[in-house]
Design an enzyme around this catalytic site. Structure first.
Site, PDB file in Angstrom:
ATOM      1  N   LYS A  45      12.586  -2.487  22.866  1.00 56.07           N
ATOM      2  CA  LYS A  45      12.484  -1.082  22.468  1.00 56.07           C
ATOM      3  C   LYS A  45      13.472  -0.181  23.223  1.00 56.07           C
ATOM      4  O   LYS A  45      14.091  -0.601  24.192  1.00 56.07           O
ATOM      5  CB  LYS A  45      11.041  -0.601  22.660  1.00 56.07           C
ATOM      6  CG  LYS A  45      10.020  -1.400  21.850  1.00 56.07           C
ATOM      7  CD  LYS A  45      10.366  -1.412  20.382  1.00 56.07           C
ATOM      8  CE  LYS A  45       9.292  -1.969  19.468  1.00 56.07           C
ATOM      9  NZ  LYS A  45       8.867  -3.334  19.713  1.00 56.07           N
TER      10      LYS A  45
HETATM   11  C1  LIG Z   1       6.582  -0.543  14.188  1.00 58.04           C
HETATM   12  C2  LIG Z   1       5.890  -1.315  15.265  1.00 58.04           C
HETATM   13  N1  LIG Z   1       4.577  -1.111  15.481  1.00 58.04           N
HETATM   14  C3  LIG Z   1       3.921  -1.776  16.437  1.00 58.04           C
HETATM   15  C4  LIG Z   1       4.544  -2.681  17.253  1.00 58.04           C
HETATM   16  C5  LIG Z   1       3.754  -3.422  18.279  1.00 58.04           C
HETATM   17  O1  LIG Z   1       4.241  -3.244  19.565  1.00 58.04           O
HETATM   18  P1  LIG Z   1       4.071  -4.392  20.679  1.00 58.04           P
HETATM   19  O2  LIG Z   1       4.997  -5.502  20.335  1.00 58.04           O
HETATM   20  O3  LIG Z   1       4.419  -3.704  21.952  1.00 58.04           O
HETATM   21  O4  LIG Z   1       2.648  -4.809  20.642  1.00 58.04           O
HETATM   22  C6  LIG Z   1       5.911  -2.914  17.095  1.00 58.04           C
HETATM   23  C7  LIG Z   1       6.613  -3.885  17.951  1.00 58.04           C
HETATM   24  O5  LIG Z   1       7.585  -4.475  17.632  1.00 58.04           O
HETATM   25  C8  LIG Z   1       6.604  -2.224  16.072  1.00 58.04           C
HETATM   26  O6  LIG Z   1       7.912  -2.423  15.866  1.00 58.04           O
END
Ligand SMILES: Cc1ncc(COP(=O)(O)O)c(C=O)c1O
Length: 396
Positions: free
Chosen positions: A201
């Site tokens: 990110k």
């Molecule tokens: C649009 C979106 N929502 C939720 C998530 C979930 O985040 P995490 O991977 O930190 O659990 C991601 C992660 O890639 C994402 O791109």
């Protein structure tokens, strides 16, 4: 032109591009080390006693003008916490886009609510407001706009729909740190907003996330309880409702604070090179290079390149393979198919292949190139050459 690397020619790029998976594409240094040192020396590593966590949360809440922001263990945890906070459960329907990470949908499913999949704009792949309206029923309780790839959803359309029907809005900003919609930060429109700090990110703590709410105690639940076993620690030992432990640590917050302080600069690094690539591709037939519009800014979580497949003689998988051979690490699309077509979702909810036709088509009509804050203008120029070479070769 028959010198495609895939057909035996020389690749355009013969060096390794930066990647978010190591220091070639990430910016960690003295600031992160100093913050980490302070945490180690304090002896306070955990969520409850950590001080860096509180500093990051307070800064985040103040910068976004909200009542509360809570660090959690992932973006998925942030989204699950949000659904629990809004007390959504059995029979409640939550509108989610057909193209998103599983993390957007998981919290809804884990709380026993029903994800209802909404089709997307064919180019930006963000939720289509007209399709949101078509899916509202008496059971609908919330809308979850996902600002995909770093480009904002149309909040001037979505917010009035939500208010007219009394729906909560949970913004998924996992891919959209500092993205602005008509000058205003995404995440500040809805009732709750969620962020991810996972390795890829805009800012990262390895894993982690943030959930923020304009108003704490919506639905009678405090946001912090929803990620802390619903334990009112300040009062007594009890558990007010079912909630997991999604704690962040002060070690993560140390890195998070240092990264957050330079977030605008990190995002500008991504934007400068990606916008340059879009400029270089602007006249390439069959492509829709993305960038800033009157609606908002694009912060390029990754470089998404929508295509008009009618103009090419092969599918986007072949295009991606040809680009890989030219030294471009890329995929045909973000998701191979809309999220509702994954077995774990499709077995739980009645779905049909063509429920969201734009989403199905969009997955087959794009190229998806990993991006970082360390991509330079020269990288953009080289990538442009490779993309021109492959797409011109296969252009009808
Ligand atoms: C649009 C979106 N929502 C939720 C998530 C979930 O985040 P995490 O991977 O930190 O659990 C991601 C992660 O890639 C994402 O791109």
């Amino acid at each position: 032109m028959s010198d495609l690397a895939m057909l035996g020619g020389s690749p355009v790029i013969s060096y390794r591009l930066p990647t978010v998976n190591d220091s070639t594409g990430r910016t960690f240094g003295a600031e992160e080390l100093q913050e980490l040192r302070e945490v180690i020396e304090s002896g306070r590593l955990g969520f409850i006693c950590g001080t860096k966590i509180k500093e990051l949360q307070n800064l985040w809440a103040a910068d976004h003008g909200v009542e509360t922001a809570i660090c959690v263990s992932s973006g998925t945890a942030a989204l699950h916490t949000a659904i629990n906070f809004l007390n959504l459960g059995r029979e409640d329907e939550v509108l989610v886009p057909a193209i998103t990470d599983m993390g957007t949908v998981l919290g809804v499913m884990l709380q026993g609510a029903v994800p209802v999949f909404v089709d997307v704009d064919p180019i930006t792949q963000n939720m289509d407001p007209d399709d949101i309206e078509r899916h509202i029923t008496p059971r609908t309780k919330a809308i979850m706009p996902v600002h995909l790839y770093g480009y904002p959803c149309d909040m001037d359309r979505i917010m009035p729909i939500a208010r007219a029907h009394g729906l909560y809005v949970v913004e998924d900003c996992a891919q959209a740190h500092t993205t602005r919609y008509k000058g205003r930060l995404v995440g500040t429109f809805g009732d709750v907003a969620c962020y991810s700090f996972q390795q890829s990110k805009h800012m990262t703590t390895g894993d982690g996330g943030m959930v923020m709410a304009k108003k704490d105690c919506l639905c009678g639940r405090k946001l912090i309880h929803c990620q802390d076993k619903a334990w009112p620690r300040e009062l007594y030992r009890d558990h007010l409702f079912l909630a997991p432990n999604y704690h962040f640590t002060d070690l993560q917050a140390a890195v998070g604070l240092a990264q957050y302080r330079k977030l605008e600069q990190l995002v500008e690094g991504r934007r400068t090179s990606a916008l340059h690539l879009s400029h270089l591709l602007q006249d390439l037939p069959g492509t829709y290079p993305q960038g800033d519009t009157q609606m908002g800014t694009h912060t390029f979580f990754e470089y998404d390149l929508p295509l008009d497949m009618e103009q090419f003689s092969v599918d986007n998988k072949v295009l991606a393979d040809a680009l890989k051979a030219e030294g471009v690490p890329c995929s045909p699309s973000y998701l191979p198919k809309p999220i509702y077509m994954y077995d774990v979702v499709a077995k739980a909810y009645p779905v049909t292949l063509n429920m969201c036709p734009n989403a199905v088509k969009a997955c087959a009509s794009m190229l998806y190139i990993p991006w970082t804050e360390k991509h330079t203008l020269q990288h953009a120029e080289d990538l442009s050459k490779a993309i021109h070479k492959v797409l011109s070769y296969y252009h009808r």
